[in-house]
Design an enzyme around this catalytic site. Structure first.
Site, short mmCIF file in Angstrom:
data_model
loop_
_atom_site.label_atom_id
_atom_site.label_comp_id
_atom_site.label_asym_id
_atom_site.label_seq_id
_atom_site.Cartn_x
_atom_site.Cartn_y
_atom_site.Cartn_z
N ASP A 493 0.87 -1.18 0.00
CA ASP A 493 0.00 0.00 0.00
C ASP A 493 0.91 1.23 0.00
O ASP A 493 1.61 1.49 0.98
CB ASP A 493 -0.87 -0.04 1.27
CG ASP A 493 -1.88 1.09 1.34
OD1 ASP A 493 -1.65 2.12 0.69
OD2 ASP A 493 -2.88 0.94 2.07
N HIS A 494 0.89 1.95 -1.09
CA HIS A 494 1.84 3.05 -1.24
C HIS A 494 1.53 4.23 -0.30
O HIS A 494 2.32 5.16 -0.17
CB HIS A 494 1.87 3.52 -2.70
CG HIS A 494 3.20 4.06 -3.12
ND1 HIS A 494 4.15 4.52 -2.24
CD2 HIS A 494 3.75 4.21 -4.36
CE1 HIS A 494 5.21 4.94 -2.90
NE2 HIS A 494 5.00 4.76 -4.19
N ARG A 495 0.37 4.17 0.37
CA ARG A 495 0.08 5.21 1.36
C ARG A 495 0.90 4.95 2.63
O ARG A 495 1.18 5.86 3.40
CB ARG A 495 -1.40 5.21 1.74
CG ARG A 495 -2.32 5.59 0.58
CD ARG A 495 -3.75 5.36 0.96
NE ARG A 495 -4.00 3.97 1.36
CZ ARG A 495 -5.15 3.52 1.83
NH1 ARG A 495 -6.18 4.33 1.96
NH2 ARG A 495 -5.29 2.24 2.16
#
Ligand code: CAO
Length: 521
Positions: A493-495
């Site tokens: 999850d690039h967040r």
């Protein structure tokens, strides 16, 4: 301290207007201009503000009552002595007779926003049909066509700010008989333009001179009925009020209606129910036209997996980092342990080593062991290491969880993995066996493939995909030698995780699997 009565101010001659909301109750402290009640006619909503501050003593009206100018609303205990200031009488504005439709007298209000444009150039309109909707802080107002005809030009767009006298449109047409005109003010205007084909607007001055509601008695069914506060909130939420059903009189949308609509939407998003996250549904063709088909119900696991996948696919910005681990030595060690494994009754595949390496890497890089609480803008750091392993079963994909994988040895992990996957295939897993995971592993290594992009198992933030190990030539610096490489595909999850961290994580995994002694450090 004195007790004063607050009355309905001048509402431009309109009578028997519905009270649709009472915003205060006895005992409430109110300040000047705080809304006391909301009135609504077919065309406008108007909040009646308090002319002075004080404490509400008693209410003299209830929702559903019909009121006209001068009707008592409530009594107010005020600190000041003297008579209650009452609003000045409204004046109908005589607008010059021509075919331009102008913004009527809007009292002291300036730069009122155009929130809806209901017609376009070329449209045929009826007398009193709404052309545009204006909204101030306190009221919405529909500006109607002064007579039946054709809109020849529009001078405003949604978002424009307008003031009294601004031209909003041009309408050309013929005047209807005076008997068809529905409001007294419109009647005067129509008579004025009877010989010249003109347009104009009527107005009602608001109590504080800032609200310009139009109150012609025209059926407005099919239009949205909502007060300014609700309209503002709807714009903030990005909700089309046309989709919200109103529970108030004449279908008026209250704040509660809007909240319920948003809540239902959120629940649908959470459950993935209904049409599927508000996405347009796929129109299926009639497959029997192309050949024989059969339909069978999706299993419970299949449905749950489908919902989880869509939720994750839609809400997680996925990136996949690829790497490979040289497991030549690991494989030699694993083979050397086969006899021991047989004695123990445990099958030793590469998977327990991978689980162990992931547990180690999660401790080294705790940012992979989090969940995001986006609503609260918080990162939830987990201080335990539970790892889920995807198991393929005839009923569908399930992900049992190995608890405290960081504290377990290879044999223990192998035996637990065998037990859980056995239970999964026999449908014996309990819900608790599949909960609490921090990170997942999906191994397709026994099947094949060189890489894939697994979907993060939300609310986890990363998943490791493992493909089939294969022998490759590796250059030692002096010569090419055969080595066994295990492909790794880490989706994250690039967040929560950035690319550099992901690359470090897979590099560490490769190092650990390349040299098992590192796991002991
Ligand atoms: N490379 C090469 N060979 C591999 C390997 C890999 N990465 N992983 C396993 N193997 C070998 C094993 O060593 C074993 O061979 P040997 O008997 O010669 O040792 C053989 O493949 C079978 O392994 P296995 O499948 O019995 O055991 P496992 O521990 O690798 O996997 C489990 C267990 C439960 C993960 C697996 O059975 C399974 O269900 N995999 C599918 C998971 C899945 O569907 N993921 C997709 C999710 S997204 O759709």
């Amino acid at each position: 301290m004195s007790l004063v009565e607050v009355n309905v101010p001048d509402i431009g001659g309109a009578s028997d207007v519905d009270i649709i909301e009472i915003c205060v109750k006895p005992g409430d402290n109110v300040t000047v201009d705080q809304s006391l009640i909301v009135l609504e006619s077919d065309k406008a909503t108007m909040e009646i503000p308090s002319p002075q501050s004080g404490v509400v003593d008693s209410l003299l009206i209830k929702v559903g009552d019909k009121v006209s100018e001068g009707h008592p609303i409530l009594t107010l205990r005020t600190a000041e002595k003297g008579a209650m200031p009452q609003p000045t009488a409204a004046e109908s504005v005589a607008v010059p007779v021509n075919s331009e439709v102008r913004v009527p007298d809007i009292g002291a209000a300036k730069d009122v926003t155009v929130i809806e444009v209901l017609v376009k150039a070329g449209d045929e309109v009826n007398a009193e049909q709404s052309l545009i909707v204006l909204e101030s802080d306190k009221a919405t107002m529909e500006i109607p066509a002064p007579f039946a005809g054709r809109v020849t030009a529009l001078s405003v767009a949604v978002g424009d700010k307008v003031n009294e006298g601004d031209v909003i449109a041009r309408v050309s047409g013929t005047a209807p008989p005076a008997s068809k005109v529905v409001t007294p003010i419109a009647s005067v205007v129509t008579e004025n333009r009877a010989s010249t084909e003109t347009g104009t607007s009527n107005s009602i001055e608001s109590p504080q001179g800032a609200i310009p509601p139009q109150l012609p008695a025209q059926d407005n069914s099919g239009k949205v009925h909502a007060g300014p506060a609700v309209r503002k909130l709807a714009r903030e939420f990005g909700v089309d009020l046309g989709r919200v059903s109103g529970s108030g009189p004449k279908g008026r949308i209250s704040k509660t209606d809007l909240q319920s609509f948003v809540k239902a939407g959120m629940q649908q998003l959470k459950s993935g129910a209904g049409s599927g996250f508000g996405l347009p549904s796929v129109n299926l063709p009639d497959f029997t036209e192309f050949g024989t088909v059969e339909r069978r119900p999706m299993s419970r696991i299949h449905r749950a997996t489908a919902e989880n996948m869509v939720r994750s696919w839609l809400t997680v910005p996925h990136v996949t980092q690829f790497d490979e681990a040289d497991i030549t030595d690991l494989e030699a060690f694993r083979q050397s342990q086969k006899a021991v494994a047989e004695k123990k009754g445990i099958k030793l595949s590469p998977l327990p080593f991978i689980v162990k390496a992931c547990a180690y890497a999660l401790e080294m890089y705790p940012q992979f062991n989090v969940s995001l609480d986006i609503e609260r803008s918080e990162v939830i750091q987990k201080r335990y290491v539970h790892i889920g392993v995807a198991v393929d079963t005839p009923a569908g994909l399930v992900v049992p969880v190995i608890r405290d994988a960081n504290r377990k040895g290879i044999w223990e992990l192998a035996s637990e993995m065998a037990e859980l996957s056995g239970k999964a295939r026999d449908k014996k897993l309990k819900p608790g066996d599949m909960q609490g995971g921090c990170f997942s592993i999906s191994s397709l290594g026994s099947i094949g493939g060189t890489a894939f992009t697994p979907i993060v198992n939300t609310p986890e933030v990363a998943i490791l995909g493992v493909s089939k190990a294969s022998m490759k030539p590796w250059y030692s610096g002096e010569a090419f030698v055969p080595r066994l490489f295990l492909p790794l595909s880490l989706s994250y999850d690039h967040r929560a995780i950035n690319g550099a961290e992901a690359a470090r994580f897979t590099s560490l995994l490769a190092e650990l699997l390349g040299d098992l002694r590192r796991l002991l450090l």
